[in-house]
Design a protein around this motif. Structure first.
Motif, mmCIF file in Angstrom:
data_model
loop_
_atom_site.group_PDB
_atom_site.id
_atom_site.type_symbol
_atom_site.label_atom_id
_atom_site.label_comp_id
_atom_site.label_asym_id
_atom_site.label_seq_id
_atom_site.Cartn_x
_atom_site.Cartn_y
_atom_site.Cartn_z
ATOM 1 N N GLU A 1 41.534 104.512 30.771
ATOM 2 C CA GLU A 1 41.875 103.158 31.228
ATOM 3 C C GLU A 1 40.583 102.425 31.604
ATOM 4 N N ILE A 2 39.849 101.992 30.591
ATOM 5 C CA ILE A 2 38.572 101.327 30.842
ATOM 6 C C ILE A 2 38.778 99.824 30.970
ATOM 7 N N SER A 3 37.910 99.210 31.768
ATOM 8 C CA SER A 3 37.923 97.764 31.937
ATOM 9 C C SER A 3 36.512 97.237 31.683
ATOM 10 N N ILE A 4 36.371 95.926 31.631
ATOM 11 C CA ILE A 4 35.054 95.338 31.425
ATOM 12 C C ILE A 4 34.137 95.663 32.593
ATOM 13 N N ASP A 5 34.727 95.849 33.772
ATOM 14 C CA ASP A 5 33.914 96.241 34.934
ATOM 15 C C ASP A 5 33.322 97.629 34.726
ATOM 16 N N ASP A 6 34.144 98.567 34.188
ATOM 17 C CA ASP A 6 33.659 99.923 33.950
ATOM 18 C C ASP A 6 32.494 99.918 32.969
ATOM 19 N N VAL A 7 32.636 99.170 31.890
ATOM 20 C CA VAL A 7 31.611 99.165 30.841
ATOM 21 C C VAL A 7 30.340 98.485 31.353
ATOM 22 N N SER A 8 30.491 97.334 32.022
ATOM 23 C CA SER A 8 29.310 96.614 32.511
ATOM 24 C C SER A 8 28.550 97.449 33.538
ATOM 25 N N TYR A 9 29.281 98.182 34.398
ATOM 26 C CA TYR A 9 28.621 99.047 35.374
ATOM 27 C C TYR A 9 27.857 100.162 34.664
ATOM 28 N N ALA A 10 28.467 100.745 33.600
ATOM 29 C CA ALA A 10 27.843 101.866 32.885
ATOM 30 C C ALA A 10 26.549 101.461 32.204
ATOM 31 N N ILE A 11 26.458 100.213 31.740
ATOM 32 C CA ILE A 11 25.251 99.811 31.002
ATOM 33 C C ILE A 11 24.308 98.969 31.858
ATOM 34 N N GLY A 12 24.714 98.683 33.131
ATOM 35 C CA GLY A 12 23.804 98.038 34.066
ATOM 36 C C GLY A 12 23.718 96.532 33.964
ATOM 37 N N ILE A 13 24.809 95.845 33.594
ATOM 38 C CA ILE A 13 24.816 94.375 33.603
ATOM 39 C C ILE A 13 26.094 93.916 34.291
ATOM 40 N N SER A 14 26.188 92.608 34.562
ATOM 41 C CA SER A 14 27.359 92.088 35.253
ATOM 42 C C SER A 14 28.514 91.903 34.274
ATOM 43 N N PRO A 15 29.755 91.941 34.757
ATOM 44 C CA PRO A 15 30.911 91.723 33.890
ATOM 45 C C PRO A 15 30.878 90.361 33.207
ATOM 46 N N SER A 16 30.453 89.326 33.936
ATOM 47 C CA SER A 16 30.427 87.986 33.339
ATOM 48 C C SER A 16 29.415 87.914 32.202
ATOM 49 N N TYR A 17 28.266 88.580 32.371
ATOM 50 C CA TYR A 17 27.254 88.583 31.307
ATOM 51 C C TYR A 17 27.771 89.346 30.078
ATOM 52 N N LEU A 18 28.454 90.478 30.316
ATOM 53 C CA LEU A 18 29.004 91.245 29.190
ATOM 54 C C LEU A 18 30.076 90.423 28.464
ATOM 55 N N HIS A 19 30.849 89.680 29.231
ATOM 56 C CA HIS A 19 31.857 88.825 28.608
ATOM 57 C C HIS A 19 31.193 87.795 27.696
ATOM 58 N N GLN A 20 30.103 87.223 28.140
ATOM 59 C CA GLN A 20 29.376 86.240 27.324
ATOM 60 C C GLN A 20 28.799 86.899 26.064
ATOM 61 N N LEU A 21 28.266 88.128 26.220
ATOM 62 C CA LEU A 21 27.717 88.834 25.053
ATOM 63 C C LEU A 21 28.795 89.067 23.992
ATOM 64 N N PHE A 22 30.004 89.449 24.426
ATOM 65 C CA PHE A 22 31.091 89.678 23.460
ATOM 66 C C PHE A 22 31.422 88.397 22.703
ATOM 67 N N LYS A 23 31.492 87.286 23.404
ATOM 68 C CA LYS A 23 31.823 86.020 22.739
ATOM 69 C C LYS A 23 30.709 85.600 21.793
ATOM 70 N N LYS A 24 29.468 85.844 22.212
ATOM 71 C CA LYS A 24 28.319 85.381 21.424
ATOM 72 C C LYS A 24 28.065 86.291 20.217
ATOM 73 N N GLU A 25 28.047 87.609 20.436
ATOM 74 C CA GLU A 25 27.639 88.530 19.371
ATOM 75 C C GLU A 25 28.810 89.098 18.571
ATOM 76 N N MET A 26 29.983 89.163 19.181
ATOM 77 C CA MET A 26 31.127 89.772 18.494
ATOM 78 C C MET A 26 32.160 88.743 18.079
ATOM 79 N N ASP A 27 32.050 87.543 18.620
ATOM 80 C CA ASP A 27 33.015 86.471 18.337
ATOM 81 C C ASP A 27 34.436 86.909 18.696
#
Length: 516
Positions: free
Chosen positions: A427-453
Motif C-alpha cells: 500500500e504505497i503512497s506518493i509520500d512513501d515514494v518521495s520519502y524513499a528518494i529524498g524529495i517532497s511529495p509536491s515536487y514528486l507530483h510535479q515531476l510526474f506531470k512534467k516527465e511522465m505526463d
C-alpha cells in the motif's frame, strides 16, 4: 450393427428376414446358418455383434454354440429362439451369459423383433464401452509406467507398436515450462473423433487412447498385418489424416508427435516420455507439426539452469552503437545456438529472459511501462522460432527508436519508478515514494506531470493492472489472490479499477485469453 440368423428351418429364416427393413433400422444381416457348427465358423470369420439362434438344431445346437462362443470370447450377444415355452431351457441358456433375450417363435412379430434387437444393441454397446474404458485404463498404466507388464486382458497387445501424442496448437508463452495449455472438456470430443477416424485403418489397429493432464491425447497402435512389411509411412499417413480430420471438425490446428516399431511393451514408458518431451518443444517446429520423435534433435538436460551463462555482449554493443543491422545479427546468433546441434529448451527460456531484460531495462529511463511481448491481446500470437526471433527484433528496433526520439528521465524520477516497481504490491503512497528518494511529495507530483505526463496514482494503477494481466494470463489464481498480490486489499475495488482500465472484468479478460 452386424446380425447373423441361425435356424435349421429355412422357412423360419426367411420369415424372420422379412419381418423388418434391416438396413433402415440400423442392422446388417451378414449371414445365415442351419446348424451351430457352421454358425461358429462364421462367427469367427465375420464377427457379428448379435446372433439370433434356435435352441434345437442338428450337429451343434444353440446351447452348444453359445457355450463355444463364450469360451472363445468373441463378444457376441444372443437372442435365443424356441418353438416351446420351456422355462427350464430358458434358465439354462440365460445362465450361460451373453444372452439378451429368450423368444417363442410363434410370438415374434416385427415390433417384438425390433424391440429385442434394440435391447441387445444397447447392451452390446454398453459392454463394449465399459470394456474400452477398462482397456484404456490398463493401457494408460502401461504406457505411463505405472504397470511394468501388459495385462492379458488388453485385446490385441502384440508388437510392433506405434505411440502418438496429439495436442492442440497454442501460442507460445514464457510459462510453458510449468503450465500446459489445458482444455479437458474439448479433449473428450477430440478423442471421440480420433477413435472413429482411426478405427478402420487396414495397417494399424488402435488399441486404446487416454488423455493426459492437459489437452494432450495419447494413442497406442499395433500393426494389424504381421506378414506385411508395414513401414512407418503408413502410420504417418494415418496420423496425418487424423490431424486433418480434427482441423475439419473443430477448425483448430493440432500437432502430432509419434514413435513406431517398438517390439517390447516395457519400452512404451520411454517412448511416452519421448513424445511428451517433443510436445514441449513445439516452438522449435511450429504449428501443425507431424514428426517422428526418433529423429528429433532433442537435448538431454544435464546442466542445472543456475550454471548456464548466456552472453549478450554483441547485443549490448549494437544497442550502444545504435546499429540495427548489428542488433538483428546478434539476436539471430543467440537463437541459432539453441537450435543446433540440439533443441535446447532450457537455453531458449534463459535467452528469452535475458532478451526481455535487455528490452525492459531502459524502459524506466524513458517513462515506459513494462510490456509482455507475448500478450496476444497486443500482438499476434507466436507459434514458431522465426516468429519469436522477429518479435524480439521488432521490440529492440522500437527501443532504439525511442532512445533517439525521447530524452531519458531524471535520476529522481528513475529512482521513483524503481521504488514503485519493487513495492507496487504494497500500500504505497506518493509520500512513501518521495520519502524513499529524498524529495517532497509536491515536487514528486510535479515531476510526474512534467516527465511522465500523468499523475503518480495513474502510473501506479497502470503498473498494477499490467501485473494483474500477466497473472491472469499465466495462472489460475483466484481474483481475490490476484488483487492482494498487486496491492489491492479489496477485490471489489480491484475489479472496478481493472474494468475501467481494460474495458473487461478480470474473469472476462482471462476467458478471452484462453480462447485464443
Amino acid at each position: 450393427m452386424k446380425v447373423m440368423l441361425v435356424d435349421d428351418e429355412p422357412i423360419v429364416i426367411e420369415h424372420i428376414k422379412g419381418l423388418i427393413p434391416w438396413e433402415a433400422c440400423g442392422y446388417e444381416m451378414i449371414a445365415t446358418a442351419t446348424n451351430g457348427k457352421s454358425a461358429l465358423r462364421i462367427c469367427e470369420e465375420k464377427r457379428p455383434e448379435i446372433v439370433i439362434v434356435d435352441i434345437r438344431m442338428p450337429v451343434m445346437d444353440g446351447v452348444q454354440l453359445i457355450r463355444a462362443v463364450s469360451e472363445k470370447q468373441l463378444g457376441i450377444l444372443f437372442i435365443v429362439l424356441s418353438a416351446y415355452e420351456d422355462f427350464s431351457v430358458a434358465r439354462q441358456v440365460i445362465s450361460l451369459g451373453g444372452v439378451s433375450s429368450y423368444l417363442i417363435k410363434h410370438e415374434i412379430d416385427s415390433h417384438k423383433l425390433l424391440q429385442e434387437l434394440n435391447k441387445a444393441k444397447a447392451t452390446w454397446e454398453l459392454e463394449k464401452k465399459q470394456q474400452r474404458m477398462m482397456q484404456n485404463d490398463m493401457i494408460k498404466d502401461l504406457v505411463t509406467g505405472i504397470e511394468l507388464k501388459p495385462s492379458s486382458n488388453i485385446d490385441g497387445m502384440k508388437p510392433p507398436f506405434g505411440l502418438a501424442l496429439i495436442q492442440k496448437d497454442a501460442p507460445f508463452s514464457t510459462d510453458h515450462l510449468t503450465n500446459v495449455h489445458t482444455e479437458p472438456a474439448h479433449a473428450a470430443k477430440w478423442i471421440m473423433e480420433i477413435t472413429k477416424h482411426c478405427a478402420a485403418n487396414e495397417h494399424w489397429k488402435l488399441l486404446g487412447e487416454f488423455q493426459t493432464h492437459g489437452a494432450q491425447i495419447v494413442l497406442l497402435f499395433a500393426q494389424r498385418n504381421k506378414a506385411a512389411c508395414v513401414l512407418h509411412s503408413e502410420l504417418q499417413t494415418l496420423l496425418q489424416s487424423a490431424q486433418q480430420h480434427l482441423f475439419g471438425e473443430f477448425n483448430r490446428t493440432f500437432s502430432v508427435f509419434y514413435t513406431y516399431g517398438g517390439h517390447d511393451p516395457t519400452s512404451l514408458p520411454a517412448s511416452f516420455q519421448q513424445v511428451v518431451e517433443a510436445a514441449r518443444h513445439t516452438i522449435f517446429c511450429g504449428r501443425e507439426a507431424l514428426l517422428c520423435v526418433n529423429g528429433l534433435p532433442l537435448s538431454v538436460e544435464s546442466t542445472p539452469p543456475a550454471a548456464r551463462h548466456i552472453r549478450f555482449d554483441a547485443l549490448h554493443e549494437s544497442l550502444e552503437q545504435q546499429d540495427v543491422a548489428m542488433m538483428e545479427k546478434a539476436v539471430k546468433e543467440l537463437f541459432s545456438r539453441i537450435r543446433k546441434p540440439k533443441w535446447d529448451l532450457r537455453g531458449l527460456y534463459d535467452t528469452i529472459g535475458g532478451l526481455t531484460n535487455v528490452i525492459q531495462e531502459p524502459a524506466a529511463q524513458f517513462g515506459r511501462m513494462d510490456t509482455d511481448i507475448f500478450d496476444v491481446k497486443l500482438y499476434d500470437p507466436v507459434y514458431q522460432m522465426d516468429e519469436l526471433i522477429e518479435r524480439f527484433i521488432q521490440h529492440l528496433r522500437e527501443r532504439l527508436t525511442s532512445m533517439n526520439e525521447i530524452g531519458p528521465l531524471s535520476g529522481k524520477m528513475q529512482r521513483a519508478l524503481r521504488y514503485i516497481h519493487e513495492h507496487y504490491h504494497e500500500e504505497i503512497s506518493i509520500d512513501d515514494v518521495s520519502y524513499a528518494i529524498g524529495i517532497s511529495p509536491s515536487y514528486l507530483h510535479q515531476l510526474f506531470k512534467k516527465e511522465m505526463d500523468r499523475t503518480f496514482l495513474d502510473y501506479v494503477t497502470e503498473h498494477r493492472i499490467q501485473q494483474a494481466k500477466r497473472i491472469l494470463r499465466q495462472e489460475d489464481a483466484k481474483i481475490t489472490d490476484v488483487a492482494a498480490r498487486i496491492g489491492y486489499r479489496s477485490p471489489q475495488h480491484f475489479t472496478q479499477v481493472f474494468k475501467k482500465v481494460t474495458g473487461l472484468l478480470p474473469h472476462q479478460y482471462r476467458e478471452a485469453g484462453s480462447r485464443l
